[in-house]
Design an enzyme around this catalytic site. Structure first.
Site, PDB file in Angstrom:
ATOM      1  N   HIS A 152     -17.369  47.906   1.146  1.00 45.38           N
ATOM      2  CA  HIS A 152     -16.289  47.143   0.503  1.00 45.38           C
ATOM      3  C   HIS A 152     -16.716  46.789  -0.919  1.00 45.38           C
ATOM      4  CE1 HIS A 152     -12.855  44.770  -0.080  1.00 45.38           C
ATOM      5  NE2 HIS A 152     -13.070  43.756   0.732  1.00 45.38           N
ATOM      6  N   HIS A 185      -9.334  56.707  -1.040  1.00 45.70           N
ATOM      7  CA  HIS A 185      -9.110  55.300  -0.720  1.00 45.70           C
ATOM      8  C   HIS A 185      -8.439  55.202   0.640  1.00 45.70           C
ATOM      9  CE1 HIS A 185      -7.621  51.142  -1.091  1.00 45.70           C
ATOM     10  NE2 HIS A 185      -8.578  50.995  -1.974  1.00 45.70           N
ATOM     11  N   ASP A 217     -13.423  51.912  -8.170  1.00 45.88           N
ATOM     12  CA  ASP A 217     -14.884  51.772  -8.167  1.00 45.88           C
ATOM     13  C   ASP A 217     -15.577  52.848  -8.991  1.00 45.88           C
ATOM     14  OD1 ASP A 217     -14.977  49.555  -6.305  1.00 45.88           O
ATOM     15  OD2 ASP A 217     -14.336  50.987  -4.790  1.00 45.88           O
TER      16      ASP A 217
END
Length: 423
Positions: free
Chosen positions: A263, A303, A359
């Site tokens: 996460h 994702h 990210d």
């Protein structure tokens, strides 16, 4: 035609029509029609556990909206504190409301001296800053015992201000302790993100002259990370909050969920992957090994929800250019750009809709700005606090039931106890 589905119970031959509301079927309606049958749904892949008006996420279309406002518009025109107000209150503030909100946040950034001296300084010298932050947020509930009066809206509002305001201070304190540097007190003459950067890097910050530009870039990153619907940490916040735990305890649970590498540590894994690749020349071989399953995993692509280009990734890529113009280009950037180019031209990744996510570039930006890798999940927790609290308060206003999912038992059948001597 009604928006519904028809279900036939083959055990009894009975047929039921179940209404579809907002794309889903109520568990109550299902239980009435087909008693004794429930869904086995590990990871809640197809289960909506709540109704929420905070964030709208359409993974197929690549859409993210906070309270109806497109993330692209907020990132371009808003500030993090304005977005935090929006998430928590449902509407953008007026000029007067915003001035009051910023004032309240600014003058609640200090933490109790005993929190710093008696608690945070009690950690081992090399404690991970995220581990310290999780513990510190939970410990704050002992400094504000009135926070347990969650039925009092005014009290909730006071604790929300405290949490949003103090998270950057706690985060910077955890970093300074982990690197053996003295604590820097908040400076109420600085704006929110600039204040945080000063607490992190003062007095030896080589980018101090560009604080306004870098602080604005950090502000954009925090807007992008402020909320993201029912992810792991937000779900943890709602689950713990459903027991009517105070906001500090609930927020600590959410931060603990964020601590996991799946996460909040995802951008850290991207940096490690790029370091492992080492050079542009090694990118094709790395991608080939990732496809074959014989090498490392392609971090920062794909994702759980998005099956399109993550809208946040497009914004963050532009932000990266602005930051690198000040700090100089991160040496890993060329590898990242080549990796993105190779992956986005490969049918393997295109057919699986594996696009860069938020990210992929955020870690490069944080690293270029001088943040150590250990701080990456902490940098995620600071802005996400406003999102967590929005969901926590929304659940309280809904009088949400205490979380208690079903399980599918796969253990031993009934058996009798055997005395130890006979085992």
């Amino acid at each position: 035609m009604p928006d519904s589905i028809t279900v036939t119970d083959n055990r009894t031959g009975e047929t039921f029509e179940l209404p579809i509301n907002n794309g889903g079927v109520s568990e109550v309606d299902w239980r009435k029609a087909v008693p004794g049958v429930f869904f086995f749904d590990p990871g809640f892949m197809g289960t909506a556990a709540c109704e929420s008006a905070v964030t709208e996420l359409d993974g197929e279309a690549g859409i993210l909206r906070y309270r109806g406002y497109p993330i692209e518009q907020l990132a371009e025109k808003s500030t993090y504190l304005e977005v935090a107000y929006l998430l928590l209150n449902g509407q953008l503030p007026t000029a007067e409301q915003y001035e009051t909100w910023v004032h309240d946040i600014t003058y609640h950034t200090f933490i109790h001296e005993n929190m710093r001296k008696r608690f945070l300084e009690g950690f081992h010298y090399d404690a991970h800053p995220m581990g310290m932050l999780v513990s510190a947020v939970a410990a704050m509930s002992t400094f504000y015992p009135d926070a347990k009066h969650i039925e009092d809206r005014d009290q909730r509002g006071a604790e929300i201000v405290r949490l949003v305001a103090k998270m950057p201070t706690l985060a910077a304190c955890c970093h300074r302790f982990s690197v053996g540097m003295p604590f820097v007190y908040p400076d109420n003459n600085r704006e929110f993100t600039a204040n945080f950067m000063n607490m992190m890097f003062s007095p030896d910050d080589k980018y101090a002259y560009d604080y306004p530009k870098l602080a604005k870039a950090l502000d954009v990153l925090w807007i992008l990370h402020a909320d993201h619907e029912q992810n792991c940490s937000t779900t943890a916040m709602r689950v713990v909050g459903s027991s009517h735990a105070d906001p500090y305890t609930s927020c600590a649970a959410a931060a603990a969920a964020l601590y996991g590498p799946r996460h909040g540590g995802a951008n850290e894994q991207v940096i490690r992957m790029l370091n492992e690749i080492g050079s542009i020349e090694n990118v094709p071989a790395f991608v080939k090994a990732a496809k074959e399953g014989s090498g490392g995993r392609l971090q920062g692509f794909g994702h759980r929800v998005y099956k399109n280009y993550d809208p946040r990734a497009k914004i963050i890529k532009r932000t990266a250019d602005e930051v690198f113009a000040i700090t100089g280009k991160n040496p890993l950037l060329d590898i990242a750009l080549k990796l993105e180019e190779v992956a986005l031209s490969d049918d393997y990744f295109i057919s699986r809709k594996l696009y860069p996510n938020v990210d992929f570039y955020s870690g490069l930006i944080y690293q270029a700005m001088g943040f150590p890798i250990e701080m990456f999940p902490v940098l995620f927790a600071i802005p996400r606090t406003s999102g967590w609290l929005s969901h926590w308060e929304e659940a309280l206003e809904q009088d949400a039931k205490i979380a208690r999912p079903r399980q599918l038992y796969v253990g031993e059948p009934p058996r009798d106890y055997t005395p130890m001597i006979d085992r």
